[in-house]
Design an enzyme around this catalytic site. Sequence first.
Site, PDB file in Angstrom:
ATOM      1  N   ARG A 117      53.491  43.836  35.276  1.00 57.42           N
ATOM      2  CA  ARG A 117      53.489  42.885  36.396  1.00 57.42           C
ATOM      3  C   ARG A 117      54.058  41.552  35.913  1.00 57.42           C
ATOM      4  O   ARG A 117      53.507  40.957  34.974  1.00 57.42           O
ATOM      5  CB  ARG A 117      52.064  42.622  36.897  1.00 57.42           C
ATOM      6  N   GLU A 151      53.702  38.546  36.384  1.00 56.87           N
ATOM      7  CA  GLU A 151      52.839  37.497  36.946  1.00 56.87           C
ATOM      8  C   GLU A 151      53.367  36.123  36.519  1.00 56.87           C
ATOM      9  O   GLU A 151      53.660  35.915  35.343  1.00 56.87           O
ATOM     10  CB  GLU A 151      51.400  37.647  36.426  1.00 56.87           C
ATOM     11  N   ARG A 171      42.525  36.323  34.186  1.00 52.15           N
ATOM     12  CA  ARG A 171      42.408  37.771  34.438  1.00 52.15           C
ATOM     13  C   ARG A 171      43.727  38.500  34.700  1.00 52.15           C
ATOM     14  O   ARG A 171      43.723  39.664  35.103  1.00 52.15           O
ATOM     15  CB  ARG A 171      41.436  38.020  35.579  1.00 52.15           C
ATOM     16  N   HIS A 172      44.848  37.788  34.537  1.00 52.27           N
ATOM     17  CA  HIS A 172      46.136  38.446  34.770  1.00 52.27           C
ATOM     18  C   HIS A 172      46.943  38.586  33.484  1.00 52.27           C
ATOM     19  O   HIS A 172      47.171  37.610  32.782  1.00 52.27           O
ATOM     20  CB  HIS A 172      46.964  37.656  35.784  1.00 52.27           C
ATOM     21  N   GLU A 180      37.324  41.706  40.782  1.00 49.98           N
ATOM     22  CA  GLU A 180      37.926  43.005  41.101  1.00 49.98           C
ATOM     23  C   GLU A 180      38.332  43.766  39.843  1.00 49.98           C
ATOM     24  O   GLU A 180      38.962  43.217  38.950  1.00 49.98           O
ATOM     25  CB  GLU A 180      39.171  42.751  41.959  1.00 49.98           C
ATOM     26  N   SER A 213      41.456  48.871  42.825  1.00 48.49           N
ATOM     27  CA  SER A 213      41.704  49.009  44.256  1.00 48.49           C
ATOM     28  C   SER A 213      42.068  50.457  44.527  1.00 48.49           C
ATOM     29  O   SER A 213      42.616  51.147  43.667  1.00 48.49           O
ATOM     30  CB  SER A 213      42.797  48.049  44.723  1.00 48.49           C
ATOM     31  N   ARG A 263      40.352  44.727  32.339  1.00 49.30           N
ATOM     32  CA  ARG A 263      39.409  44.036  33.246  1.00 49.30           C
ATOM     33  C   ARG A 263      38.028  44.662  33.169  1.00 49.30           C
ATOM     34  O   ARG A 263      37.030  43.963  33.187  1.00 49.30           O
ATOM     35  CB  ARG A 263      39.908  44.123  34.685  1.00 49.30           C
TER      36      ARG A 263
HETATM   37  O1  4AD Z   1      45.162  46.273  42.828  1.00 47.62           O
HETATM   38  P1  4AD Z   1      46.363  46.856  42.138  1.00 47.62           P
HETATM   39  O2  4AD Z   1      47.615  46.077  42.188  1.00 47.62           O
HETATM   40  O3  4AD Z   1      46.540  48.292  42.761  1.00 47.62           O
HETATM   41  C1  4AD Z   1      47.502  49.204  42.431  1.00 47.62           C
HETATM   42  O4  4AD Z   1      48.280  49.103  41.512  1.00 47.62           O
HETATM   43  C2  4AD Z   1      47.409  50.438  43.256  1.00 47.62           C
HETATM   44  N1  4AD Z   1      48.607  51.258  43.021  1.00 47.62           N
HETATM   45  C3  4AD Z   1      46.171  51.188  42.879  1.00 47.62           C
HETATM   46  C4  4AD Z   1      45.865  52.304  43.793  1.00 47.62           C
HETATM   47  O5  4AD Z   1      45.814  53.444  43.374  1.00 47.62           O
HETATM   48  N2  4AD Z   1      45.625  51.997  45.032  1.00 47.62           N
HETATM   49  O6  4AD Z   1      45.982  47.147  40.623  1.00 47.62           O
HETATM   50  C5  4AD Z   1      44.908  47.971  40.299  1.00 47.62           C
HETATM   51  C6  4AD Z   1      44.012  47.308  39.272  1.00 47.62           C
HETATM   52  C7  4AD Z   1      43.354  46.007  39.734  1.00 47.62           C
HETATM   53  O7  4AD Z   1      42.177  46.258  40.430  1.00 47.62           O
HETATM   54  C8  4AD Z   1      43.074  45.328  38.428  1.00 47.62           C
HETATM   55  O8  4AD Z   1      41.915  45.842  37.814  1.00 47.62           O
HETATM   56  C9  4AD Z   1      44.257  45.732  37.604  1.00 47.62           C
HETATM   57  O9  4AD Z   1      44.787  46.908  38.151  1.00 47.62           O
HETATM   58  N3  4AD Z   1      45.282  44.680  37.599  1.00 47.62           N
HETATM   59  C10 4AD Z   1      45.520  43.859  36.558  1.00 47.62           C
HETATM   60  N4  4AD Z   1      44.956  43.764  35.355  1.00 47.62           N
HETATM   61  C11 4AD Z   1      45.440  42.841  34.517  1.00 47.62           C
HETATM   62  N5  4AD Z   1      46.468  42.018  34.794  1.00 47.62           N
HETATM   63  C12 4AD Z   1      47.076  42.087  36.004  1.00 47.62           C
HETATM   64  N6  4AD Z   1      48.106  41.292  36.256  1.00 47.62           N
HETATM   65  C13 4AD Z   1      46.609  43.038  36.941  1.00 47.62           C
HETATM   66  N7  4AD Z   1      46.982  43.383  38.191  1.00 47.62           N
HETATM   67  C14 4AD Z   1      46.167  44.376  38.568  1.00 47.62           C
END
Ligand code: 4AD
Length: 457
Positions: A229, A231, A237-238, A380, A383, A431
């Site tokens: 990502r 970011e 947390r990212h 979170e 998801s 996380r």
């Molecule tokens: O909520 P996210 O973006 O969901 C998906 O990627 C969907 N495809 C999942 C699905 O099957 N519906 O990311 C899922 C999880 C988040 O809840 C968080 O725990 C983690 O990935 N996450 C990160 N962890 C660390 N750094 C980041 N930048 C993150 N972005 C998401």
Amino acid sequence: GKELTDVSNLVEEIVGSEVSIRGRVHKNRLVGTKLFVILRESGFTVQCVVEETRVGANMIKFVKQLSRESVVELIGVVSHPKKPLTGTTQQKNVLPRRSLLNLPLVVEDAARSESDIEKSGKDGKPAARVLQDTRLNNRVLDIRTPANQAIFRIQCQVQIDIMICHYPNRVLEIHTPKLMAGSSEGGSAVFRLDYKGQPACLAQSPQLHKQMAICGDMRRVFEVGPVFRAEDSFTHRHLCEFVGLDVEMEIRMHYSEIMDLVGELFPFIFTKIEERCPKELESVKKQYPFQSLKFLPQTLRLTFAEGIQMLKEAGEEVDPLGDLNTESERKLGQLVLEKYKTEFYMLHRYPLAVRPFYTMPYENDSNYSNSFDVFIRGEEIMSGAQRIHDPELLEKRARECCIDVKTISTYIDAFRYGAPPHGGFGVGLERVVMLLCALNNIRKTSLFPRDSQRLTP
Ligand code: 4AD
């Protein structure tokens, strides 16, 4: 030579026997003609008493000048200390008996140590940001500390427990490509790259391919792999690269089946961690004190609307069809803890507008969706959702969400050959461990973190 014994295995039963151990010189103190060397190995320490009468003056001189963090090997007899030792130092001594000839197995002479890192804030005081950066810049030294050794053992155990849960349930482990033609989650957080002259990007999640595996009749799949990502923001947390644990499965009747799986999986993980990693949890708590997670055997499930209602009653201003920001999520976490006595819960039926294009709208009210988030201590970790399996609706939703449909046409086409109702979830491993141990920063649970400002070491 003799087989090495782990320092953590110097238990009561082997008092009196001779062992060979290898570790780092943690501390070195001369008292009279005795040298007390604290050896550290994988976060555990033991006191070694080196006596001149046994090993000779030259050996004492040699051991004394060893720099901290040197790796040494020694042979000695395990005994009880005269005075109880403190900290993670075990209640055992090792009295080196033989000549200590294989002692100078110095593989590395580390110039800096953990306490040098501690000192590097302003005026010798640890300044949070400086400290974190200094630690991460010297990560190889930093991960030697007992707390860090423990964090990564806990992380490994979480992953093992997830796998233990999946394999017997006939969930197939898959590996999906990380180089992709188009983004899977939308938004701007995408690393773009040139794929032999063709625009491409790094996978933001295994989302599209895990769904295509379901279209390929794989029925229940999971993947543990890197997620990228781009970011921009620098938050606690990212990360720009993290470990994603993803599941995708056919739905028989209702999307709550996915939540059932989550509701079983996590209490299992939390219990297993307490059972399997008590020493590790202690080590982490010693450096970063925290209370064990409060969770219910039957995972609490609230609707998004119920969550909004609780926040409103507590005087918070929230948009009933918008997303919750970090503060509202935290606040709701507190309210849930007070009311339901749990720090682990699910919130479901999110507004459709705040979910990715592939999310299934709620059949009775298209303002909402068949989706959920899962929280630990008000943050979170996951998801999940039911996905759209009708290609026409999928394409429509992609366009509405401003996705360039051309880049994901093979994904949409996969549904034209017929697909069962399905859904799944994605969890961020870093996380989960961060929140399980109530740590304040995700970088603590990433071995070599990548964030908006860091690409090394
Ligand atoms: O909520 P996210 O973006 O969901 C998906 O990627 C969907 N495809 C999942 C699905 O099957 N519906 O990311 C899922 C999880 C988040 O809840 C968080 O725990 C983690 O990935 N996450 C990160 N962890 C660390 N750094 C980041 N930048 C993150 N972005 C998401």
